[in-house]
Design an enzyme around this catalytic site. Structure first.
Site, PDB file in Angstrom:
ATOM      1  N   ASN A   1      -0.384   5.250  22.572  1.00 22.30           N
ATOM      2  CA  ASN A   1      -0.893   6.625  22.605  1.00 22.30           C
ATOM      3  C   ASN A   1      -1.052   7.057  24.066  1.00 22.30           C
ATOM      4  OD1 ASN A   1      -3.096   4.805  22.864  1.00 22.30           O
ATOM      5  ND2 ASN A   1      -4.554   6.304  22.146  1.00 22.30           N
TER       6      ASN A   1
ATOM      7  N   GLU B   1      -2.906  10.094  26.186  1.00 23.30           N
ATOM      8  CA  GLU B   1      -3.839  11.234  26.115  1.00 23.30           C
ATOM      9  C   GLU B   1      -3.683  12.144  27.337  1.00 23.30           C
ATOM     10  OE1 GLU B   1      -7.734   9.534  25.346  1.00 23.30           O
ATOM     11  OE2 GLU B   1      -7.118   8.982  23.312  1.00 23.30           O
TER      12      GLU B   1
ATOM     13  N   CYS C   1       0.066  10.482  19.628  1.00 16.12           N
ATOM     14  CA  CYS C   1      -0.243   9.216  18.955  1.00 16.12           C
ATOM     15  C   CYS C   1       0.847   8.186  19.227  1.00 16.12           C
ATOM     16  CB  CYS C   1      -0.314   9.424  17.445  1.00 16.12           C
ATOM     17  SG  CYS C   1      -1.684  10.414  16.871  1.00 16.12           S
TER      18      CYS C   1
ATOM     19  N   GLU D   1       2.299   6.107  17.123  1.00 20.12           N
ATOM     20  CA  GLU D   1       3.376   6.049  16.115  1.00 20.12           C
ATOM     21  C   GLU D   1       4.452   7.092  16.396  1.00 20.12           C
ATOM     22  OE1 GLU D   1       0.084   6.252  15.712  1.00 20.12           O
ATOM     23  OE2 GLU D   1      -0.433   6.062  13.604  1.00 20.12           O
TER      24      GLU D   1
ATOM     25  N   CYS E   1      -2.585   8.728  11.273  1.00 15.03           N
ATOM     26  CA  CYS E   1      -3.076  10.093  11.020  1.00 15.03           C
ATOM     27  C   CYS E   1      -2.044  10.891  10.215  1.00 15.03           C
ATOM     28  CB  CYS E   1      -3.408  10.796  12.335  1.00 15.03           C
ATOM     29  SG  CYS E   1      -1.959  11.459  13.187  1.00 15.03           S
TER      30      CYS E   1
ATOM     31  N   CYS F   1       1.289  11.833  11.950  1.00 15.95           N
ATOM     32  CA  CYS F   1       2.217  10.698  12.071  1.00 15.95           C
ATOM     33  C   CYS F   1       2.840  10.360  10.723  1.00 15.95           C
ATOM     34  CB  CYS F   1       1.506   9.494  12.675  1.00 15.95           C
ATOM     35  SG  CYS F   1       1.128   9.753  14.423  1.00 15.95           S
TER      36      CYS F   1
END
Ligand code: THU
Length: 132
Positions: free
Chosen positions: A47, A49, A58, A60, A91, A94
């Protein structure tokens, strides 16, 4: 304890390795993912940010986009690892991106103490898909 195949064990190890590269100064959640192509290649990512929080990506989706950018679209399994004690299933965003390429992809997600093996048909039943 859950027994994983050698392939899925390696995939999860690669996700764990990717988590070590996580750029997550805001949430503190170090997440890694690794996606397995049907021809046996593995693409891993973490991930990433951003100070403008909604720009964060994310692990994935990062792994899948990396694979697609390398010309791969046929995926068999995806692993997600978080260096935390909380459960960390993928999530919704994803899940939708996984569904684009394989609505029944095998999904393994793990944290420091627990591993879950499932598939996207369970995690996202009735997925929105336009592909024929
Ligand atoms: N995150 C992932 O990498 N994958 C998910 O499926 C859920 C959330 C990341 C985004 C953010 O950097 C941190 O975890 C906390 O939400």
């Amino acid at each position: 304890m859950l027994e994983l195949s050698a392939t899925l064990t390696e995939l999860l190890e690669r996700a764990k390795h990717a988590a070590s590269h996580s750029y997550s100064p805001y949430s503190g959640y170090k997440v890694g993912s690794a996606v397995l192509t049907v021809d046996g290649q593995i693409f891993e990512a973490c991930n990433v940010e951003n100070a403008s929080y909604s720009l964060s990506l994310c692990a994935e989706r990062n792994a899948i986009f990396k694979a697609v950018s390398a010309g791969k679209r046929d995926f068999e399994a995806i692993a997600i690892y978080v260096d935390a004690d909380e459960p960390f299933p993928p999530c919704g965003a994803c899940r939708q991106v996984m569904a684009e390429f394989n609505p029944s992809i095998t999904v393994v997600y793990a944290n420091r103490s627990q591993t879950v093996k499932t598939d996207l048909a369970q995690l996202l039943p009735g997925a929105f898909c336009l592909k024929k």
